[in-house]
Design an enzyme around this catalytic site. Structure first.
Site, PDB file in Angstrom:
ATOM      1  N   HIS A 105       0.842  -1.203   0.000  1.00  0.00           N
ATOM      2  CA  HIS A 105       0.000   0.000   0.000  1.00  0.00           C
ATOM      3  C   HIS A 105       0.875   1.251   0.000  1.00  0.00           C
ATOM      4  O   HIS A 105       2.074   1.192   0.305  1.00  0.00           O
ATOM      5  CB  HIS A 105      -0.921   0.022   1.227  1.00  0.00           C
ATOM      6  CG  HIS A 105      -0.158   0.178   2.508  1.00  0.00           C
ATOM      7  ND1 HIS A 105       0.547  -0.859   3.090  1.00  0.00           N
ATOM      8  CD2 HIS A 105       0.062   1.261   3.298  1.00  0.00           C
ATOM      9  CE1 HIS A 105       1.152  -0.435   4.169  1.00  0.00           C
ATOM     10  NE2 HIS A 105       0.888   0.872   4.328  1.00  0.00           N
ATOM     11  N   ASP A 107       0.568   5.035   1.928  1.00  0.00           N
ATOM     12  CA  ASP A 107      -0.200   5.437   3.104  1.00  0.00           C
ATOM     13  C   ASP A 107      -1.363   6.376   2.763  1.00  0.00           C
ATOM     14  O   ASP A 107      -1.184   7.406   2.092  1.00  0.00           O
ATOM     15  CB  ASP A 107       0.719   6.096   4.141  1.00  0.00           C
ATOM     16  CG  ASP A 107       1.651   5.084   4.791  1.00  0.00           C
ATOM     17  OD1 ASP A 107       1.295   3.894   4.842  1.00  0.00           O
ATOM     18  OD2 ASP A 107       2.738   5.497   5.248  1.00  0.00           O
ATOM     19  N   HIS A 262       4.701   0.337   0.087  1.00  0.00           N
ATOM     20  CA  HIS A 262       5.496  -0.480   1.007  1.00  0.00           C
ATOM     21  C   HIS A 262       4.677  -1.630   1.561  1.00  0.00           C
ATOM     22  O   HIS A 262       3.444  -1.667   1.420  1.00  0.00           O
ATOM     23  CB  HIS A 262       6.105   0.387   2.123  1.00  0.00           C
ATOM     24  CG  HIS A 262       5.099   1.192   2.874  1.00  0.00           C
ATOM     25  ND1 HIS A 262       4.616   2.399   2.425  1.00  0.00           N
ATOM     26  CD2 HIS A 262       4.465   0.963   4.051  1.00  0.00           C
ATOM     27  CE1 HIS A 262       3.744   2.889   3.285  1.00  0.00           C
ATOM     28  NE2 HIS A 262       3.633   2.032   4.272  1.00  0.00           N
ATOM     29  N   ARG A 277       4.652   5.764  13.784  1.00  0.00           N
ATOM     30  CA  ARG A 277       4.740   6.520  12.528  1.00  0.00           C
ATOM     31  C   ARG A 277       4.161   7.912  12.710  1.00  0.00           C
ATOM     32  O   ARG A 277       3.163   8.089  13.413  1.00  0.00           O
ATOM     33  CB  ARG A 277       3.935   5.771  11.449  1.00  0.00           C
ATOM     34  CG  ARG A 277       4.053   6.377  10.070  1.00  0.00           C
ATOM     35  CD  ARG A 277       3.133   5.652   9.095  1.00  0.00           C
ATOM     36  NE  ARG A 277       1.805   6.218   9.130  1.00  0.00           N
ATOM     37  CZ  ARG A 277       0.744   5.694   8.519  1.00  0.00           C
ATOM     38  NH1 ARG A 277       0.844   4.563   7.853  1.00  0.00           N
ATOM     39  NH2 ARG A 277      -0.422   6.289   8.572  1.00  0.00           N
TER      40      ARG A 277
HETATM   41  O1  LIG Z   1       5.340  -1.865  10.083  1.00  0.00           O
HETATM   42  C1  LIG Z   1       5.989  -1.447   9.134  1.00  0.00           C
HETATM   43  O2  LIG Z   1       7.157  -1.761   8.916  1.00  0.00           O
HETATM   44  C2  LIG Z   1       5.348  -0.494   8.168  1.00  0.00           C
HETATM   45  C3  LIG Z   1       3.926  -0.339   8.472  1.00  0.00           C
HETATM   46  C4  LIG Z   1       3.250   0.662   7.597  1.00  0.00           C
HETATM   47  O3  LIG Z   1       2.589   0.314   6.669  1.00  0.00           O
HETATM   48  C5  LIG Z   1       3.440   2.081   7.881  1.00  0.00           C
HETATM   49  O4  LIG Z   1       4.136   2.437   8.817  1.00  0.00           O
HETATM   50  O5  LIG Z   1       2.876   2.891   7.140  1.00  0.00           O
HETATM   51 FE   LIG Z   2       1.999   2.078   5.580  1.00  0.00          FE
END
Ligand SMILES: O=C(O)CCC(=O)C(=O)O
Ligand SMILES: [Fe+2]
Length: 299
Positions: A105, A107, A262, A277
């Site tokens: 995806h 974000d 990602h 995040r």
């Molecule tokens: O957990 C992760 O490494 C990435 C998760 C994710 O999709 C994000 O942080 O936007």
């Molecule tokens: Fe993400």
């Protein structure tokens, strides 16, 4: 000490992973970086699209401060609240609470103005596994055949977050989500973005669709939409378009959400993995000038 392949780039020392995709940034403390270093990081973000920093040990306040120096922070997420009241900008991805994983995806593309970028910090890591991969959507566009590029240039896609976040909004927040960019999310509605996005800073084109949130191509038949999305999704996740990161304690990753997708592996059994995040405010995706662009009719 920096590895042999690390090269000085202005005030930064970079260990580049691909010609224009992915770099480690060495010898920089994100908590104490000066303004010149922060603006070099911001420039590297656009150029390399995903940056990795080792041994940082940022705390939540420092992560928010860093985000505010890189851009304007959004709320944690349109429907998921922040980790606490003092840190309403921090979105926790916690494997013990159904943290978002195993889905390619970009974000929050299910809103009109998806985030410009994200800054992710490892908080608790499993003993093994839990790597994250990123796909370079500019390289994915560039490696399509010219005729398919031209087709993609004219297409518009529908993005929808309700499959993954609708239940959360309805059940865990009783239908009242976060204040996100001046709007309180009470429902997740479909939005449309161009399939080929023109980067607002570089003018480069990227294949801006993702399996997590892009549900169909507007203005074509269901079968055409399905096959086009299958083609685009398989193409953008080809191994030669990816970098993969093995996390260590203290790591921070940043990515340009306008030109990447990602995927977090959920491959660590019952061990716990927690990531924090923050996201930088972005703008509405702009496509290629295409007089014949198809859009879905309202309703
Ligand atoms: O957990 C992760 O490494 C990435 C998760 C994710 O999709 C994000 O942080 O936007
Ligand atoms: Fe993400």
């Amino acid at each position: 000490m920096s590895p042999l392949s690390a090269v000085p780039a202005g005030p930064l020392t970079l260990e580049v992973l691909g010609p224009r995709f992915g770099t480690l940034v060495h010898d920089l403390d994100l908590a104490t970086a000066d303004d010149v270093q922060v603006s070099a990081v911001r420039a590297a973000l656009t150029e390399y699209k995903v940056l990795f920093f080792r041994n940082q040990g940022l705390n939540p306040d420092q992560q928010i401060r860093l985000g505010n120096r890189m851009g304007d922070l959004t709320a944690s997420h349109p429907v998921v609240p922040g980790i606490d009241e003092a840190h309403s900008e921090i979105y926790a991805l916690d494997s013990a609470d159904d943290g978002y994983a195993d889905v390619w995806h970009t974000d929050v593309t299910f809103v009109k103005r998806p985030p410009l970028g994200s800054i992710l910090r490892a908080v608790i890591l499993p003993p093994t596994g839990g790597d994250t991969s990123w796909a370079d959507l500019e390289l994915a566009y560039a490696s399509l055949s010219p005729a398919v590029q031209r087709l993609a240039d004219e297409l518009t896609a529908v993005h929808d977050g309700s499959k993954d976040f609708g239940y959360y909004l309805a059940q865990r927040r009783q239908g009242r989500g976060s204040d996100w960019e001046g709007e309180t999310f009470t429902a997740l509605e479909e939005v449309q973005h161009p399939v080929v996005r023109v980067h607002p800073e570089t003018g480069r084109r990227s294949l801006f669709v993702n399996p997590g949130f892009t549900t169909r191509i507007a203005g074509v038949s269901d079968a055409e939409s399905r096959h086009l999305l299958d083609l685009f999704f398989a193409h953008l996740t080809k191994p030669e378009h990816l970098v993969r990161h093995r996390w260590a304690e203290g790591d921070v990753a940043m990515w340009d959400n306008r030109a990447t997708a990602h995927y977090a592996n959920r491959d660590y059994g019952d061990a716990r993995r927690v990531m924090h995040r923050v996201t930088l405010r972005g703008d509405a995706p702009v496509g290629v000038e295409a007089p014949d662009r198809q859009v879905a009719s309202a309703g």
